[in-house]
Design a protein around this motif. Structure first.
Motif, short mmCIF file in Angstrom:
data_model
loop_
_atom_site.label_atom_id
_atom_site.label_comp_id
_atom_site.label_asym_id
_atom_site.label_seq_id
_atom_site.Cartn_x
_atom_site.Cartn_y
_atom_site.Cartn_z
N UNK A 1 0.80 -1.29 -0.15
CA UNK A 1 0.14 -0.09 -0.01
C UNK A 1 0.81 1.33 -0.07
N UNK A 2 0.11 2.43 -0.47
CA UNK A 2 0.58 3.63 -0.43
C UNK A 2 -0.21 4.50 0.35
N UNK A 3 0.46 5.31 1.48
CA UNK A 3 -0.81 5.86 2.22
C UNK A 3 -0.31 7.12 2.15
N UNK A 4 -1.40 8.27 2.68
CA UNK A 4 -1.09 9.51 2.80
C UNK A 4 -0.75 9.87 4.06
N UNK A 5 -0.52 11.25 4.42
CA UNK A 5 -0.13 11.49 5.85
C UNK A 5 -0.90 11.09 6.92
N UNK A 6 -2.41 11.00 6.38
CA UNK A 6 -3.15 10.63 7.61
C UNK A 6 -3.40 9.13 7.73
N UNK A 7 -2.62 8.42 7.07
CA UNK A 7 -2.53 6.83 7.23
C UNK A 7 -3.26 6.23 6.43
N UNK A 8 -4.23 6.82 5.74
CA UNK A 8 -5.18 6.04 4.65
C UNK A 8 -4.41 5.62 3.49
N UNK B 1 7.27 16.24 8.05
CA UNK B 1 7.85 17.89 8.35
C UNK B 1 7.88 18.44 6.99
N UNK B 2 8.54 17.60 6.04
CA UNK B 2 8.59 18.39 4.42
C UNK B 2 7.17 18.16 3.80
N UNK B 3 6.12 17.70 4.49
CA UNK B 3 4.97 17.66 3.62
C UNK B 3 5.11 16.59 2.49
N UNK B 4 5.57 15.62 2.61
CA UNK B 4 5.51 14.65 1.50
C UNK B 4 4.25 14.01 1.62
N UNK B 5 3.64 14.15 0.52
CA UNK B 5 2.19 13.86 0.31
C UNK B 5 1.80 12.14 0.58
N UNK B 6 2.68 11.32 0.07
CA UNK B 6 2.62 9.91 0.09
C UNK B 6 3.66 9.00 0.66
N UNK B 7 3.47 8.01 1.08
CA UNK B 7 4.63 7.08 1.66
C UNK B 7 4.50 5.73 1.58
N UNK B 8 5.35 4.71 1.22
CA UNK B 8 5.35 3.53 1.24
C UNK B 8 6.50 2.62 1.85
N UNK B 9 6.14 1.78 2.58
CA UNK B 9 7.14 0.99 2.98
C UNK B 9 6.68 -0.06 4.21
N UNK B 10 7.82 -0.88 5.01
CA UNK B 10 7.18 -1.85 5.94
C UNK B 10 6.80 -1.25 6.79
N UNK B 11 6.96 0.19 7.52
CA UNK B 11 6.67 0.64 8.27
C UNK B 11 4.88 0.67 8.57
N UNK B 12 4.30 0.77 7.44
CA UNK B 12 2.83 0.71 7.16
C UNK B 12 2.42 -0.74 6.66
N UNK B 13 3.10 -1.39 5.97
CA UNK B 13 2.90 -2.94 5.52
C UNK B 13 4.02 -3.45 4.55
N UNK B 14 4.24 -4.82 4.63
CA UNK B 14 4.91 -5.24 3.78
C UNK B 14 4.13 -5.72 2.58
N UNK B 15 4.70 -6.13 1.38
CA UNK B 15 3.72 -6.50 0.38
C UNK B 15 2.91 -7.56 0.70
N UNK B 16 1.73 -7.84 0.28
CA UNK B 16 0.85 -8.94 0.65
C UNK B 16 0.13 -9.33 -0.33
#
Length: 676
Positions: free
Chosen positions: A445-452, A648-663
């Motif tokens: 998944x790719x998530x926004x700053x709100x975690x959605x 802090x840098x207002x990155x719009x979207x994030x992706x990585x194992x902190x949120x979820x590994x590939x499923x």
């Protein structure tokens, strides 16, 4: 209509009574006098006189009546004609007045529009000048000067901004209105030729070059606003270039011996193979490993070992032709790249010479050493047409030489290693894996700053029936080389689109699904039609598909990339530039690419620490994305420190194992139901 004509009727009416009276008096008096004179001169009796008097009276009345008729009739005609003329003049005057009124209103509107336009133009000029003066980049506008044959020979300064003065040290009063040859008589013709081509053809250019007259490096973008003119905006990148050169030298050279390192020798090997393919020559690669080097380190310390390596490097340089390369791989390993080889005898002679010079005595702290070395040799194109494989084959041959004893060299022999056999096994199994549906897609998944969750990336895995789950790094490079990547990529695209459509049918809010394209896929004939057909067959709306290509692929085929990406955008498909920061993107092309998002390479994210290069680069990329109004996706987010910095840098979207590994798809479905 003149003034005398307008006043005629009033004058006639005013003088008419006087004229009639005077005329009547004159005629009457004349009649009486004339007739009476006639009567006096004639001898008439009384009866005749009476009769004649009566007749005279009637005749007078008739004459005066006739005269009055002529006078009044003529007057009436004049009155009628005058009234007609007055009526026509009045109508003409009304029409003229109406036209004058309309013209006046139109003129009034035009004056108002001109006033508004003038005000807006003045405002725009002020705003433009303010922006012009506040530009960070240096800017200059020039006019090209050509000779009688139309060949550019000079150029004239028309305008510059304050940043130009800061970047070059040249003040406006010194350069504006003057030609470059007046300012720098010894300027190289290449500068004028480059700019002349821009001004005369309209083709923009971007380049970085050293300007000897100011002794600085500039990164320059030049374009032509109109024929015969060219504008340049540039940055002084002298410090960056010098730092880059230092860093590049450190990155591509061994710090101990100053020789090229593995990274540089690999680049040169690739280039040498490309050149040899054209010239029909051979390329040889020699792996050299010193025997018993650890003995020197263990008995005399690392200082002695370093001194020996430096001495060996100097000796080896005497064996290498000028157009070839000697590199240190690390430890006690060296490598020699020989180009322009026509036969193996040349290689054998150099190998023997290497062994000989290494055997020469070397003394340290009153101890004399006589070193030996083993050498492994691989030849292009005899052993392989691939640089990476050629290096592996030379390495394998070196280990084979070890079995023969010290001071030996060994050419690679086909089927010498099991690794090549394993590679061939993978290559053969790829098509079978497609037929037997051994490939599966995982989704991260790719998530926004709100975690959605706002999107997912489709990632291929190989579920081998006997070897288990094979990661893509083990088979994708082979698939790319042998061409199997095309049917595999087609399967990935269709499967990902179908899965996204299925999620929508399950009532999950629509999200983007990202699919990666390799270089071979991006260049394949019929790519646009293939993607359109997959969207049609899966009934997925194009706006929910994102195509990802790496920055390196995009810039390698920049013009082709612009064409393909524009066509994809016209279909409604989104574009992401993957691994951004690993290549070198021209800002001109970056603005031309119709992309929707930049994906920061995971290596920069993993390096995020306080004041680190990774943090600085990530911040710069996010700022660039914001300036271009693009989404920025940070890949490989694994720690809360990284997440906090990116927020802090207002990155719009994030992706990585902190949120979820590939499923796998089922697990991803459950996750989407909670967080999409």
């Amino acid at each position: 209509m003149n003034i005398s004509q307008n006043k005629g009727p009033d004058l006639i009416i005013k003088n008419l009574p006087l004229k009639v009276t005077l005329l009547y008096a004159f005629i009457g008096a004349s009649w009486i006098l004339i007739t009476d004179k006639i009567f006096l001169d004639a001898s008439f009796n009384t009866g005749d006189v009476v009769y004649l008097s009566i007749s005279k009276g009637f005749i007078f009345v008739l004459l005066t009546a006739a005269l009055l008729y002529l006078i009044t009739n003529n007057f009436v005609k004049k009155i009628i004609n005058t009234e007609a003329n007055l009526s026509k003049s009045h109508q003409d005057l009304q029409v003229a007045f109406a036209e004058l009124a309309a013209s006046k209103e139109q003129l009034k509107n035009q004056v108002a529009e001109l006033s508004d336009s003038s005000t807006a133009l003045l405002k725009n000029q002020k705003e433009y000048r303010a922006l012009f003066d506040q530009m960070i980049n240096a800017f200059a506008l020039h006019k090209i000067i050509c000779d009688d044959n139309g060949i550019p020979i000079d150029y004239l300064f028309l305008d510059i901004n304050p940043a130009f003065e800061r970047a070059t040290g040249l003040k406006g009063e010194r350069v504006i209105g003057k030609s470059i040859r007046e300012i720098f008589p010894n300027i190289q013709n290449s500068w004028i030729e480059k700019y002349g081509k821009v001004a005369l053809t309209g083709e923009p250019i971007t380049f970085t070059d050293y300007f000897a007259e100011t002794q600085k490096y500039y990164h320059i973008e030049a374009y032509s606003p109109e024929h015969g003119l060219f504008a340049v905006h540039f940055l002084d990148v002298t410090e960056q270039i010098q730092h880059h050169n230092t860093v590049e030298h450190m990155a591509y050279h061994d710090s101990l011996t100053g020789l090229p390192n593995r990274a540089l020798i690999e680049q040169r090997l690739v280039a040498a193979i490309d050149n040899a393919a054209i010239s029909n020559n051979k390329v040889a690669i020699m792996f050299i490993d010193l025997d018993d080097f650890k003995l020197v380190n263990n008995t005399h310390g690392h200082t002695a070992g370093d001194q020996m390596l430096k001495q060996i490097a100097q000796r080896l340089l005497t064996c290498v032709p000028k157009d070839c390369t000697l590199a240190r791989l690390g430890g006690d390993e060296f490598i020699i790249l020989l180009t322009g080889i026509t036969n193996t005898f040349e290689v054998t002679n150099i190998a023997r010479k290497v062994i000989t010079v290494i055997k020469e005595p070397w003394t340290y702290a009153e101890t004399t050493f006589r070193m030996t070395a083993k050498i492994g040799i691989a030849i292009y194109p005899d052993d392989s047409g691939n640089a990476e494989n050629l290096m592996k084959m030379a390495d394998i041959a070196m280990f084979k030489a070890r079995e023969q004893g010290k001071g030996k060299y060994q050419y690679y022999i086909r089927d010498m290693d099991s690794h090549i056999a394993k590679r061939m096994e993978i290559e053969t199994s790829l098509y079978q894996a497609l037929e037997e549906e051994q490939f599966v897609l995982y989704y991260q998944p790719k998530v926004n700053v709100s975690g959605m969750i706002v999107g997912v990336e489709a990632l291929i895995r190989w579920q081998h029936p006997t070897k288990g789950l094979i990661p893509p790094s083990d088979f994708i490079p082979i698939a790319e080389e042998c061409g199997a990547i095309l049917p595999i990529g087609e399967w990935v695209l269709e499967t990902a689109c179908r899965q996204n459509k299925l999620w929508q049918e399950l009532g999950i809010p629509p999200i983007d699904i990202s699919v990666n394209l390799s270089a071979k896929q991006f260049q394949q004939v019929g790519l646009l039609k293939l993607i359109a057909n997959k969207l049609t067959s899966t009934q997925l709306d194009p706006k929910w598909l994102t195509i990802e290509i790496t920055e390196t692929i995009a810039m390698k085929y920049a013009d082709y990339t612009v064409e393909i990406l524009n066509s994809l955008k016209e279909q409604g498909i989104k574009i992401a530039l993957d691994d951004f920061g690993m290549g070198y993107s021209s800002l001109i092309y970056l603005k031309r690419f119709p992309i929707n998002s930049l994906k920061i390479d995971r290596s920069f994210i993993q390096d995020i620490k306080g004041g680190s290069d990774g943090a600085f680069i990530a911040k710069a990329i996010i700022g660039l994305g914001q300036s271009l109004k693009l989404d920025v996706v940070a890949e490989g987010v694994e720690t809360m420190e990284q997440l906090s910095y990116l927020k802090e840098q207002n990155c719009t979207q994030m992706q990585g194992y902190l949120f979820s590994k590939p499923l796998p798809s089922d697990d991803m479905t459950e996750l989407l139901k909670k967080y999409a």
